[in-house]
Design an enzyme around this catalytic site. Structure first.
Site, PDB file in Angstrom:
ATOM      1  N   TYR A  32      -2.545  -2.703 -15.750  1.00  0.00           N
ATOM      2  CA  TYR A  32      -2.755  -3.342 -14.442  1.00  0.00           C
ATOM      3  C   TYR A  32      -3.916  -4.324 -14.497  1.00  0.00           C
ATOM      4  CZ  TYR A  32      -4.303  -3.962  -9.636  1.00  0.00           C
ATOM      5  OH  TYR A  32      -4.721  -4.514  -8.446  1.00  0.00           O
ATOM      6  N   ALA A  67       0.953  -8.745  -5.433  1.00  0.00           N
ATOM      7  CA  ALA A  67       0.535  -8.124  -6.691  1.00  0.00           C
ATOM      8  C   ALA A  67       1.372  -6.886  -6.961  1.00  0.00           C
ATOM      9  CB  ALA A  67      -0.947  -7.742  -6.650  1.00  0.00           C
ATOM     10  N   TYR A  68       1.508  -6.561  -8.231  1.00  0.00           N
ATOM     11  CA  TYR A  68       2.068  -5.274  -8.665  1.00  0.00           C
ATOM     12  C   TYR A  68       0.876  -4.337  -8.789  1.00  0.00           C
ATOM     13  CZ  TYR A  68       4.502  -1.853 -11.617  1.00  0.00           C
ATOM     14  OH  TYR A  68       5.059  -0.707 -12.131  1.00  0.00           O
ATOM     15  N   THR A  69       0.813  -3.296  -7.947  1.00  0.00           N
ATOM     16  CA  THR A  69      -0.416  -2.501  -7.844  1.00  0.00           C
ATOM     17  C   THR A  69      -0.281  -1.043  -8.277  1.00  0.00           C
ATOM     18  OG1 THR A  69       0.084  -1.997  -5.526  1.00  0.00           O
ATOM     19  CG2 THR A  69      -1.292  -3.934  -5.951  1.00  0.00           C
ATOM     20  N   GLY A  80       2.239  -6.996   2.273  1.00  0.00           N
ATOM     21  CA  GLY A  80       1.230  -6.055   1.803  1.00  0.00           C
ATOM     22  C   GLY A  80       0.065  -5.908   2.771  1.00  0.00           C
ATOM     23  N   GLN A  81      -0.910  -5.110   2.357  1.00  0.00           N
ATOM     24  CA  GLN A  81      -2.054  -4.835   3.222  1.00  0.00           C
ATOM     25  C   GLN A  81      -2.796  -6.099   3.624  1.00  0.00           C
ATOM     26  OE1 GLN A  81      -4.530  -1.196   2.708  1.00  0.00           O
ATOM     27  NE2 GLN A  81      -3.796  -1.295   0.609  1.00  0.00           N
ATOM     28  N   TRP A  87     -10.854  -1.307  -3.692  1.00  0.00           N
ATOM     29  CA  TRP A  87     -10.591  -0.131  -2.851  1.00  0.00           C
ATOM     30  C   TRP A  87     -10.137  -0.544  -1.442  1.00  0.00           C
ATOM     31  CZ3 TRP A  87     -14.386   4.531  -3.744  1.00  0.00           C
ATOM     32  CH2 TRP A  87     -14.465   4.813  -5.117  1.00  0.00           C
ATOM     33  N   ASP A 126     -11.100  -5.592  -8.842  1.00  0.00           N
ATOM     34  CA  ASP A 126     -12.213  -5.071  -9.632  1.00  0.00           C
ATOM     35  C   ASP A 126     -11.746  -4.484 -10.960  1.00  0.00           C
ATOM     36  OD1 ASP A 126     -10.969  -3.201  -7.767  1.00  0.00           O
ATOM     37  OD2 ASP A 126     -12.310  -1.695  -8.615  1.00  0.00           O
TER      38      ASP A 126
END
Length: 312
Positions: free
Chosen positions: A125, A60-62, A10-11, A150, A102
């Protein structure tokens, strides 16, 4: 020091591997194919095999909208998975760092949100992310939960890369202007986590608990999109910017609710560790420039999070 990174595809996960290597740490990168955190047996096997000094979870499931229908899958990844990691980390006697969101808050506008403020997620989520935090808190004392918001960067799918892709094709975009948050660079999140890992290595402990970290200067998605296109034109990624119009969230209905206010208070992490967040306006140009220098990679629009409508 040896770090085991879950969600390394992921990112934040990819940025973590790069950041750790830059400081000479051994980062064991484990994406979903290598380690399914919803499987406790796989978690135990991974820790027994690699014997890391620290476990970092960026998995994570995003997909917000899909989570409203795929409740079981979201709960497995966001709640049961962190619980599995916390139990295993405790049994091996190593700390667990966990990246959270957040979206555990309701998003009621007001002052920046502190770690001690009530958590009232409005969608599946956010609820599953909160359940993951609680599973860690009740299972493993040596934990550090880092809430952020974000996220964008060089890797994976995110708002910046989606805007750049659409900007080369669309003449007009409508982007919501009534959701306020702090765009946060994935590399900065990774840098903070590696700094904390280094501190743990030096001191043998940390002040455990939950911390907020996001960039400074809140803005709307609309303002962020405008800034992205300005930088893209300046750095030669786009020849011209599309017209970006503001639109209200109610005119762009989605299955999952989005917080109107995602501004996190970062005073605790600054006071405790001396970590001072940077402004996204200073970090965005670096990301745009680097994206222009990287070889083109195929990617898809950020799943369900991007609040925009395209007119060609």
């Amino acid at each position: 020091m040896k770090l085991l990174v879950c969600g390394a595809g992921g990112q934040v996960g990819q940025a973590l591997v790069v950041q750790a290597a830059s400081l000479g740490y051994q980062a064991i990168a484990m994406g979903h194919d290598a380690l399914d955190i919803t499987r406790s047996d796989q978690v135990d096997t991974a820790l027994a095999r690699h014997r890391p000094d620290l476990l970092i979870n960026a998995a994570a499931y995003t997909n917000l909208d899909h989570a409203e229908a795929e409740v079981a899958q979201a709960r497995a990844v966001n709640a049961r998975g962190p619980g599995n990691l916390a139990r295993a980390a405790a049994s091996f006697g190593i700390p667990l760092f966990h990246v959270s969101s957040d979206y555990v808050f309701s998003g009621a506008p007001g002052r920046p949100l502190r770690e001690t403020d009530p958590t009232e997620p409005t969608g599946v989520y956010g609820a599953t992310r909160l359940a993951g935090e609680q599973a860690i808190q009740t299972t493993h004392e040596q934990h550090l939960i880092l809430r952020t918001s974000w996220v964008y960067g060089l890797y994976g799918n995110n708002f910046v890369k989606t805007m750049l892709k659409l900007g080369g094709k669309a003449n007009e975009l409508f982007v919501v202007d009534d959701q306020i948050g702090c765009p946060t660079r994935a590399q900065s999140i990774a840098r903070v986590l590696v700094q904390l890992a280094h501190r743990y290595q030096l001191l043998g402990s940390l002040e455990w608990g939950t911390y907020h970290y996001c960039s400074r200067e809140p803005c709307s998605w609309h303002a962020f999109a405008v800034a992205i296109f300005e930088q893209a034109v300046r750095h030669g990624l786009l020849s011209r910017s599309p017209r970006v119009w503001p639109i209200s969230s109610e005119r762009l209905p989605r299955r999952a609710p989005r917080p109107a206010w995602s501004v996190l208070d970062c005073e605790r992490i600054e006071r405790t560790f001396g970590i001072v967040p940077r402004s996204w306006r200073n970090e965005l140009p670096h990301v745009i420039q680097l994206l222009g220098e990287l070889p083109a990679r195929p990617f898809h629009p950020a799943p369900s999070r991007v609040p925009y409508r395209v007119y060609r």
